[in-house]
Enzyme design. Structure first.
Site, PDB file in Angstrom:
ATOM      1  N   LYS A 158       0.870  -1.180   0.000  1.00 49.95           N
ATOM      2  CA  LYS A 158       0.000   0.000   0.000  1.00 49.95           C
ATOM      3  C   LYS A 158       0.899   1.219   0.000  1.00 49.95           C
ATOM      4  CE  LYS A 158      -4.385   1.131   0.166  1.00 49.95           C
ATOM      5  NZ  LYS A 158      -5.583   0.421  -0.318  1.00 49.95           N
ATOM      6  N   ASP A 210      -6.995   4.330  -4.573  1.00 43.94           N
ATOM      7  CA  ASP A 210      -7.675   4.215  -3.270  1.00 43.94           C
ATOM      8  C   ASP A 210      -8.266   5.601  -3.027  1.00 43.94           C
ATOM      9  OD1 ASP A 210      -7.879   2.306  -0.769  1.00 43.94           O
ATOM     10  OD2 ASP A 210      -7.380   4.240   0.081  1.00 43.94           O
TER      11      ASP A 210
HETATM   12  P1  NDP Z   1     -12.819   7.926  -2.911  1.00 45.50           P
HETATM   13  O1  NDP Z   1     -11.747   8.909  -2.697  1.00 45.50           O
HETATM   14  O2  NDP Z   1     -13.361   7.703  -4.267  1.00 45.50           O
HETATM   15  O3  NDP Z   1     -14.054   8.269  -1.940  1.00 45.50           O
HETATM   16  C1  NDP Z   1     -13.889   8.339  -0.558  1.00 45.50           C
HETATM   17  C2  NDP Z   1     -15.192   8.795   0.048  1.00 45.50           C
HETATM   18  O4  NDP Z   1     -15.098   8.680   1.475  1.00 45.50           O
HETATM   19  C3  NDP Z   1     -15.505  10.258  -0.224  1.00 45.50           C
HETATM   20  O5  NDP Z   1     -16.891  10.439  -0.227  1.00 45.50           O
HETATM   21  C4  NDP Z   1     -14.849  10.945   0.965  1.00 45.50           C
HETATM   22  O6  NDP Z   1     -15.409  12.216   1.272  1.00 45.50           O
HETATM   23  C5  NDP Z   1     -15.150   9.983   2.082  1.00 45.50           C
HETATM   24  N1  NDP Z   1     -14.101  10.092   3.098  1.00 45.50           N
HETATM   25  C6  NDP Z   1     -12.765   9.913   2.913  1.00 45.50           C
HETATM   26  N2  NDP Z   1     -12.105  10.117   4.066  1.00 45.50           N
HETATM   27  C7  NDP Z   1     -13.044  10.435   4.973  1.00 45.50           C
HETATM   28  C8  NDP Z   1     -12.983  10.750   6.343  1.00 45.50           C
HETATM   29  N3  NDP Z   1     -11.806  10.784   7.012  1.00 45.50           N
HETATM   30  N4  NDP Z   1     -14.156  11.005   6.994  1.00 45.50           N
HETATM   31  C9  NDP Z   1     -15.346  10.965   6.304  1.00 45.50           C
HETATM   32  N5  NDP Z   1     -15.457  10.671   5.004  1.00 45.50           N
HETATM   33  C10 NDP Z   1     -14.331  10.404   4.350  1.00 45.50           C
HETATM   34  O7  NDP Z   1     -12.260   6.556  -2.279  1.00 45.50           O
HETATM   35  P2  NDP Z   1     -12.766   5.066  -2.534  1.00 45.50           P
HETATM   36  O8  NDP Z   1     -14.236   5.043  -2.738  1.00 45.50           O
HETATM   37  O9  NDP Z   1     -11.870   4.467  -3.539  1.00 45.50           O
HETATM   38  O10 NDP Z   1     -12.415   4.386  -1.124  1.00 45.50           O
HETATM   39  C11 NDP Z   1     -13.352   4.321  -0.045  1.00 45.50           C
HETATM   40  C12 NDP Z   1     -12.933   3.205   0.908  1.00 45.50           C
HETATM   41  O11 NDP Z   1     -12.898   1.952   0.196  1.00 45.50           O
HETATM   42  C13 NDP Z   1     -11.535   3.350   1.534  1.00 45.50           C
HETATM   43  O12 NDP Z   1     -11.539   2.808   2.831  1.00 45.50           O
HETATM   44  C14 NDP Z   1     -10.657   2.477   0.639  1.00 45.50           C
HETATM   45  O13 NDP Z   1      -9.485   2.035   1.299  1.00 45.50           O
HETATM   46  C15 NDP Z   1     -11.626   1.333   0.360  1.00 45.50           C
HETATM   47  N6  NDP Z   1     -11.300   0.533  -0.820  1.00 45.50           N
HETATM   48  C16 NDP Z   1     -11.227   1.093  -2.054  1.00 45.50           C
HETATM   49  C17 NDP Z   1     -10.955   0.307  -3.158  1.00 45.50           C
HETATM   50  C18 NDP Z   1     -10.973   0.848  -4.549  1.00 45.50           C
HETATM   51  O14 NDP Z   1     -10.915   0.035  -5.486  1.00 45.50           O
HETATM   52  N7  NDP Z   1     -11.070   2.141  -4.762  1.00 45.50           N
HETATM   53  C19 NDP Z   1     -10.642  -1.130  -3.020  1.00 45.50           C
HETATM   54  C20 NDP Z   1     -10.820  -1.639  -1.682  1.00 45.50           C
HETATM   55  C21 NDP Z   1     -11.109  -0.811  -0.630  1.00 45.50           C
HETATM   56  P3  NDP Z   1     -14.635  13.555   0.814  1.00 45.50           P
HETATM   57  O15 NDP Z   1     -14.945  13.687  -0.632  1.00 45.50           O
HETATM   58  O16 NDP Z   1     -15.222  14.623   1.652  1.00 45.50           O
HETATM   59  O17 NDP Z   1     -13.189  13.317   1.103  1.00 45.50           O
END
Ligand code: NDP
Length: 452
Positions: free
Chosen positions: A126, A166
């Site tokens: 990661k 991510d």
């Molecule tokens: P994105 O950046 O596309 O979206 C993240 C979302 O979560 C946004 O809506 C963001 O809001 C919100 N968010 C992020 N940090 C925080 C925080 N500290 N508190 C509240 N809301 C938060 O990321 P992904 O959708 O790709 O990832 C989301 C989760 O899924 C993560 O945990 C990631 O590790 C996991 N994941 C992702 C994969 C992938 O293929 N993308 C694969 C496996 C797991 P804002 O816009 O305000 O930041």
């Protein structure tokens, strides 16, 4: 915990006293392994747990870049190469101001077992940076990505370490990172996954994590004689994973009533229809706006701003199933109590480690089915593995083929974690099932390869 597992945990506490997230990830994992450790003397003999909790390599580097006003900015870059026991290091890059060594290590640690569960030959890693893409121009994001890759490129490669996206790293960032890698190394290879379809990407990769989460949750529900059709669901986040979770839930007849971002949440009792989801995708992916704007566009929608000192309001709404898809520790004790009180029967973890240890115990203690992240969100990296296979073969598979492969992989994961739960822990304890099934394969590979 038994002496062996307790000793490993205490060593981690002592060696990395300030790495709370890493400690949490190791603790949850060791609690599961504790149930089988007595039957596996070779694990103790070969110091497998000690080696698994120590990354093979940790890379930290300076990332200087110039902002639009000509000022020099400095961020810190990371790549944790946790385990190459079963394949090249593989795992996403996260760009978010909260990124630190502890968060990178917890994500890399969990990635090892998740990748093992997919059945594909991928090790775990990661990386990322404390760079915040929010509010930056495209040109600033490009300059940052180019500087980040200028250092990272010497550590990665299609047979060595293959990063992906991510939080904060989507198609735009992967494109810029890939461009810079290609320019410096003069190689067009599958060194990153999540690439655009025009330059080596795979069909269904953007959808894969969300779709996979719903496929696995559906398999668990069907195993219990339950279903998604006609049920009300809570989804947090509004990024990549949340969007495609909503898309697949809609396709299977469920109704999703919430989405959120770090500023607040929306509650749409009528349901986030495919048309409204289309609006969210443009809002978040193209305009890079805030979820608050959804409540301004559609009638009958409530917007609740986020107060980090209060329980998360997303988990305080009556529903059948919940899908945390934002970030780690977004379901704490009070949130878990709210979910139980609101009658939620399944929590499917789209985000990595979204539940605190206390929350996990409350949910499982009250009979809520918990689909743990290692299994539930493995669809993303699984299709990344398929993207690597397509790149090596210089081929591109159809949407139907990749989607079918993804469904097969998620169904296999369901079978493996259910069997491991039943054999080594209790039926329905998918947390133990995922940890144990993921661990077994990596552990066997490590023993076979000697002390490296
Ligand atoms: P994105 O950046 O596309 O979206 C993240 C979302 O979560 C946004 O809506 C963001 O809001 C919100 N968010 C992020 N940090 C925080 C925080 N500290 N508190 C509240 N809301 C938060 O990321 P992904 O959708 O790709 O990832 C989301 C989760 O899924 C993560 O945990 C990631 O590790 C996991 N994941 C992702 C994969 C992938 O293929 N993308 C694969 C496996 C797991 P804002 O816009 O305000 O930041």
């Amino acid at each position: 915990m038994r002496d062996e597992t307790q000793r490993v945990y205490e060593h981690v506490l002592k060696t990395d006293p300030d790495q709370k997230e890493f400690q949490q990830a190791v603790y949850t994992f060791l609690q599961s392994i504790d149930k089988i450790i007595d039957e596996l003397p070779e694990v103790s003999y070969h110091k497998i747990l000690e080696r698994m909790t120590e990354p093979e390599r940790m890379i930290m580097f300076r990332v200087p870049w110039i902002d639009d006003s000509g000022r020099v900015q400095i961020n810190r870059g990371y790549r944790i190469e946790m385990s190459s026991a079963i394949g090249p290091y593989k795992g996403g890059l996260r760009f978010h101001p909260s990124v630190n060594l502890s968060i990178m290590k917890f994500l890399a640690f969990e990635q090892v077992f998740k990748n093992s569960l997919t059945g594909l030959p991928m090790g775990g890693g990661k990386g990322g940076s404390d760079f915040n893409p929010k509010g930056k121009s495209d040109a600033e994001v490009m300059r940052f990505c180019q500087s980040f890759m200028t250092e990272l490129c010497r550590h990665i490669g299609p047979d060595t370490d293959v990063p992906a996206g991510d939080i904060g790293v989507g198609g735009r960032e992967i494109g810029y990172l890939f461009g810079q890698y290609k320019r410096i190394r003069n190689e067009f290879t599958g060194v990153l996954t999540g690439k655009g379809m025009d330059f080596g990407g795979s069909n269904i990769r953007p959808e894969a994590t969300g779709y996979g989460l719903v496929y696995l949750s559906d398999a668990i529900l069907r195993g219990k004689g339950m279903e998604l059709n006609g049920k009300t669901c809570l989804v947090s986040g509004s990024g990549n994973v949340a969007q495609y979770t909503v898309e697949k839930l809609n396709a299977l007849g469920a109704k999703v009533v919430t989405l959120s971002d770090s500023s607040g949440m929306i509650y749409d009792e009528a349901g986030i229809t495919p048309e409204k989801l289309g609006y969210v995708m443009t809002l978040k992916n193209v305009k890079r706006g805030r979820i608050k704007e959804y409540a301004e566009k559609y009638n009958g929608v409530t917007y609740i701003p986020r107060n980090p000192d209060e329980p998360n309001p997303v988990w305080n709404i009556k529903a059948d199933y919940a899908f945390p898809c934002a970030t780690q520790n977004e379901i704490l004790k009070a949130d878990a109590e709210n979910l139980v009180r609101n009658g939620v029967k399944l929590v499917g973890e789209g985000a990595n480690m979204p539940c605190s240890v206390e929350a996990e115990n409350i949910l499982m203690g009250n009979g809520v089915l918990l689909a743990p992240a290692k299994a539930a969100n493995a669809g993303g990296v699984a299709v990344s593995g398929l993207e690597m296979a397509q790149n090596s073969a210089r081929m591109s598979w159809s949407r139907e083929r990749v989607d079918q492969e993804l469904q097969n992989i998620m169904n296999n994961i369901y079978r493996n974690i259910s069997e491991a739960a039943e054999t080594y822990s209790e039926k329905d304890n998918y947390v133990d099932g995922a940890n144990i099934a993921g661990f077994m394969k990596v552990s066997r590979a490590m023993i076979a390869q000697g002390y490296v």
